[in-house]
Enzyme design. Structure first.
Site, PDB file in Angstrom:
ATOM      1  N   THR A 241       0.747  -1.435  -0.238  1.00  0.00           N
ATOM      2  CA  THR A 241      -0.151  -0.185  -0.004  1.00  0.00           C
ATOM      3  C   THR A 241       0.884   1.409  -0.080  1.00  0.00           C
ATOM      4  O   THR A 241       0.316   2.288  -0.334  1.00  0.00           O
ATOM      5  CB  THR A 241      -0.863  -0.035   1.096  1.00  0.00           C
ATOM      6  OG1 THR A 241      -0.316  -0.035   2.672  1.00  0.00           O
ATOM      7  CG2 THR A 241      -1.865  -1.325   1.407  1.00  0.00           C
TER       8      THR A 241
ATOM      9  N   LEU B 187      -2.667   5.075  -0.780  1.00  0.00           N
ATOM     10  CA  LEU B 187      -3.873   4.793  -0.886  1.00  0.00           C
ATOM     11  C   LEU B 187      -4.230   3.331  -0.041  1.00  0.00           C
ATOM     12  O   LEU B 187      -4.408   2.223  -0.773  1.00  0.00           O
ATOM     13  CB  LEU B 187      -4.513   4.450  -2.283  1.00  0.00           C
ATOM     14  CG  LEU B 187      -4.549   5.795  -3.145  1.00  0.00           C
ATOM     15  CD1 LEU B 187      -4.942   5.747  -4.410  1.00  0.00           C
ATOM     16  CD2 LEU B 187      -5.766   6.978  -2.405  1.00  0.00           C
ATOM     17  N   HIS B 188      -3.857   3.492   1.319  1.00  0.00           N
ATOM     18  CA  HIS B 188      -3.862   2.273   1.952  1.00  0.00           C
ATOM     19  C   HIS B 188      -4.909   1.239   1.819  1.00  0.00           C
ATOM     20  O   HIS B 188      -4.962   0.166   1.141  1.00  0.00           O
ATOM     21  CB  HIS B 188      -3.528   2.492   3.277  1.00  0.00           C
ATOM     22  CG  HIS B 188      -2.295   3.096   3.656  1.00  0.00           C
ATOM     23  ND1 HIS B 188      -0.863   2.446   3.610  1.00  0.00           N
ATOM     24  CD2 HIS B 188      -1.822   3.984   4.343  1.00  0.00           C
ATOM     25  CE1 HIS B 188       0.036   3.123   3.870  1.00  0.00           C
ATOM     26  NE2 HIS B 188      -0.288   4.206   4.426  1.00  0.00           N
ATOM     27  N   ASP B 189      -6.055   2.063   2.352  1.00  0.00           N
ATOM     28  CA  ASP B 189      -7.336   1.139   2.442  1.00  0.00           C
ATOM     29  C   ASP B 189      -8.038   0.913   0.988  1.00  0.00           C
ATOM     30  O   ASP B 189      -8.690  -0.173   0.623  1.00  0.00           O
ATOM     31  CB  ASP B 189      -8.345   1.662   3.433  1.00  0.00           C
ATOM     32  CG  ASP B 189      -7.987   1.617   4.888  1.00  0.00           C
ATOM     33  OD1 ASP B 189      -7.342   0.575   5.057  1.00  0.00           O
ATOM     34  OD2 ASP B 189      -8.477   2.261   5.383  1.00  0.00           O
TER      35      ASP B 189
END
Length: 316
Positions: free
Chosen positions: A194, A240-242
């Site tokens: 991520t 944009l982790h999630d």
């Protein structure tokens, strides 16, 4: 094929972006949303779920979840997402009407009522999932898949450092229960991938220029996040982790490499991480580890293609 998704979230900025992304994808249906502490305190996570749902015109069940980990005290990331989780912009966020169940009870009920039909997307600390497994140890076998944003992948090459594995570190005990539970498919989308999926200045400007209510909200809440991440790279850009976890749930080809194997939660005395029990070159680690059913650990992604899709969906 439309994926019918239950989202468990500590609704901060990138969690809100994930809900926007899922709602904009024609192959996704959000079935229910549950709240957990993490990016903000749990009541704010619940308020933020309701705010985003109203923006989207989305009427789905909401259940409130854990306000602290299974053991220990909650670590709240207000310095990343703002005190309220949405960048402290000042939105009116009343508490939502809920199903009256706990998040864990809702996860168990939906899995039993619709076995094999739903996907579970976990975006925060894994406390609600840990509590649900105490009610139903076979819970994950009732979901088509469980995809979580958390973990750190295999051990990194010597000399390489990773971002903090916050969702695991916030409740290591719950994470251990998750990685040892029987499942149909468990997918770990960790900070090893991520952190490489960057919404850069060009992409952020494209969101700002779109002018739609969704794109406007997506950029309004960004400042706190940009303030934090500019200390990482010297630029006002964010990972944009999630959203990446949601993207891989919907389109597994966003992941260009993965390894199936046992994941353990381990601590260095300061922080806990979930690791695939393999070194960067595929060898077992130099210490004994706990056996666990295989988890699909994402090791490489097509970051450019995913970011382009994310921006396209939010600017439609």
């Amino acid at each position: 094929m439309t994926r019918r998704i239950v989202v468990d979230t500590d609704t901060g900025i990138d969690d809100a972006h994930t809900l926007l992304y899922l709602a904009g994808r024609p192959d996704a249906e959000i079935v229910a949303v549950t709240s957990v502490f993490g990016n903000c305190v749990e009541p704010d996570a619940a308020r933020n779920i309701a705010y985003v749902n109203r923006l989207l015109g989305l009427d789905v069940p909401i259940a409130r979840g854990a306000g602290e980990p299974l053991t220990g005290t909650a670590h709240i990331a207000g310095y990343v997402h703002g005190k309220d989780g949405l960048g402290d912009v000042g939105y009116d966020r009343p508490l939502p009407e809920t199903t009256g169940e706990s998040a864990a009870e809702l996860l168990v009920r939906l899995g039993r009522e619709q076995p094999g039909e739903l996907d579970l997307l976990a975006l925060g600390p894994l406390t609600n999932l840990g509590q649900a497994l105490r009610i139903d140890p076979e819970l994950f076998t009732r979901y088509r898949s469980v995809v979580l944003m958390g973990g750190s992948g295999p051990y990194a090459q010597p000399g390489e450092l990773l971002m903090v594995d916050a969702n695991i570190n916030n409740d290591p005990e719950a994470a251990r229960a998750v990685f040892s539970a029987p499942r149909n498919e468990l997918v770990m989308v960790g900070v090893n991938v991520t952190a490489t999926t960057i919404l850069d200045e060009v992409a952020i400007n494209a969101l700002r220029a779109a002018g739609t209510p969704v794109a406007r909200f997506a950029t309004e809440i960004l400042d706190a996040y940009l303030d934090f991440y500019q200390n990482e790279w010297g630029r006002r850009i964010i990972p944009l982790h999630d959203p990446l976890a949601a993207g891989i749930l919907l389109d597994p080809t966003f992941a260009t490499a993965s390894v199936d194997g046992p994941v353990n939660v381990r601590t260095d005395g300061f922080l806990a991480r979930a690791r695939l029990m393999r070194t960067h070159d595929g060898l077992p680690p130099a210490f004994p580890y706990q056996p666990a059913p295989p988890t699909k650990v994402i090791t490489e992604v097509d970051a450019a293609r995913f970011v382009a899709d994310f921006v396209e969906v939010l600017t439609r």
